[in-house]
Design a protein around this motif. Structure first.
Motif, PDB file in Angstrom:
ATOM      1  N   UNK A   1       0.826  -1.212   0.000  1.00 13.30           N
ATOM      2  CA  UNK A   1       0.000   0.000   0.000  1.00 13.30           C
ATOM      3  C   UNK A   1       0.859   1.261   0.000  1.00 13.30           C
ATOM      4  N   UNK A   2       2.131   1.132   0.368  1.00 11.67           N
ATOM      5  CA  UNK A   2       3.046   2.282   0.360  1.00 11.67           C
ATOM      6  C   UNK A   2       3.851   2.363  -0.929  1.00 11.67           C
ATOM      7  N   UNK A   3       3.473   1.596  -1.932  1.00  8.29           N
ATOM      8  CA  UNK A   3       4.120   1.680  -3.221  1.00  8.29           C
ATOM      9  C   UNK A   3       5.537   1.134  -3.219  1.00  8.29           C
ATOM     10  N   UNK A   4       6.374   1.666  -4.107  1.00  9.16           N
ATOM     11  CA  UNK A   4       7.717   1.142  -4.252  1.00  9.16           C
ATOM     12  C   UNK A   4       8.529   1.283  -2.967  1.00  9.16           C
ATOM     13  N   UNK A   5       8.292   2.341  -2.205  1.00  9.60           N
ATOM     14  CA  UNK A   5       9.001   2.512  -0.934  1.00  9.60           C
ATOM     15  C   UNK A   5       8.608   1.418   0.050  1.00  9.60           C
ATOM     16  N   UNK A   6       7.344   1.021   0.031  1.00  7.37           N
ATOM     17  CA  UNK A   6       6.894  -0.061   0.894  1.00  7.37           C
ATOM     18  C   UNK A   6       7.487  -1.398   0.499  1.00  7.37           C
ATOM     19  N   UNK A   7       7.590  -1.647  -0.797  1.00  4.21           N
ATOM     20  CA  UNK A   7       8.209  -2.883  -1.270  1.00  4.21           C
ATOM     21  C   UNK A   7       9.675  -2.927  -0.859  1.00  4.21           C
ATOM     22  N   UNK A   8      10.354  -1.783  -0.899  1.00  3.14           N
ATOM     23  CA  UNK A   8      11.754  -1.740  -0.468  1.00  3.14           C
ATOM     24  C   UNK A   8      11.867  -2.105   1.017  1.00  3.14           C
TER      25      UNK A   8
END
Length: 275
Positions: free
Chosen positions: A67-74
């Motif tokens: 849900x936090x986008x690419x920063x969340x995936x990182x």
């Protein structure tokens, strides 16, 4: 070494418990953290420090990172690596289910050792047919990984589908268990394919004898399930059961020592599963 062997060693060493990392907005607020990638990273780091070197299995819920986008995936990538480095088995809760090349891509994303999200095991959905999960089963065998297939979940909407009777006379849930058992046949000491079955399921629960695989059992603790429910539902298969908790532990955060203590109490409560 197969996932089934590694998991057996982890359960014998650390006890039968899976602890979730579920950084949803309400918990971020309760812990005094921002609803952003920085708050997410601090939440995950606290969880890793509190119980990744204590619990046998740690289960990040991918959706709360996505849900936090690419920063969340990182953040999820770093969390996956940190949990595994601390010695816990990393079960990534993604509940993927598709067909053909798409399912193969999901399998590669989470089970190929070259992936930045490489996990010990993942959760998958069989409701396009258990056979649709073959790409996952193939990588499980190739890379010594594992998978937990949804069978009889603890949510109230589940029985409408999972307790439906198929043309063979078995329920959908029983059919899933039986098909996974067929893949696990002959594995020693435990197959690398497991099922998800809620500790609060009532009438219509499948039989687990012959599964020869782990049973992830959500629904205990904050969701109302008890040790007595675990005994009732799983009977002779108790040794293969892994109670799965999230809110029951995470409500004690963000203090690391208190979180660790909550995990240790639950491990002790379910020590009978390894006796």
């Amino acid at each position: 070494m197969t996932f089934g062997k590694r998991l057996t060693t982890a359960l014998d060493t650390r006890g039968s418990l899976c602890v979730g990392i579920d950084p949803h907005a309400g918990l971020l607020d309760a812990w005094g953290l921002g609803r952003d990638a920085d708050g997410l990273a601090r939440f995950a780091d606290i969880c890793v420090r509190a119980f990744a070197d204590t619990a046998a299995v740690v289960k990040p819920q991918s959706a709360f990172f996505e849900v936090h986008g690419s920063a969340g995936i990182a953040v999820l990538e770093r969390t996956v690596a940190a949990v595994r480095d601390a010695g816990a088995m990393l079960l990534l809760d993604v509940k993927r289910g598709d067909i053909g090349s798409t399912m193969a891509a999901y399998a590669q994303a989470y089970l190929d050792p070259s992936s930045t999200l490489a996990s010990d095991a993942i959760t998958v959905s069989p409701y396009l047919g258990v056979g649709s999960l073959q790409p996952v089963f193939d990588l499980v065998a190739e890379h010594g990984a594992g998978a937990f297939v949804l069978a009889a979940t603890s949510n109230p909407e589940g029985p409408q589908f999972q307790h439906a009777v198929t043309a063979t006379g078995a329920t959908v849930a029983q059919t899933v268990v039986d098909e996974i058992a067929a893949v696990n046949a002959g594995a020693d000491p435990l197959g690398s394919l497991g099922v998800v079955a809620g500790a609060t399921i009532g009438a219509g629960a499948p039989r687990f004898d012959g599964l020869n695989g782990p049973i992830l059992a959500p629904g205990v603790g904050a969701q109302g399930g008890t040790a007595d429910d675990v005994r009732r539902v799983f009977g002779a298969s108790l040794r293969d059961v892994i109670p799965s908790v999230s809110r029951e532990v995470l409500r004690h955060g963000p203090d690391v020592a208190i979180l660790r203590g909550a995990v240790e109490r639950l491990v002790a409560e379910y020590a009978f599963l390894r006796s």
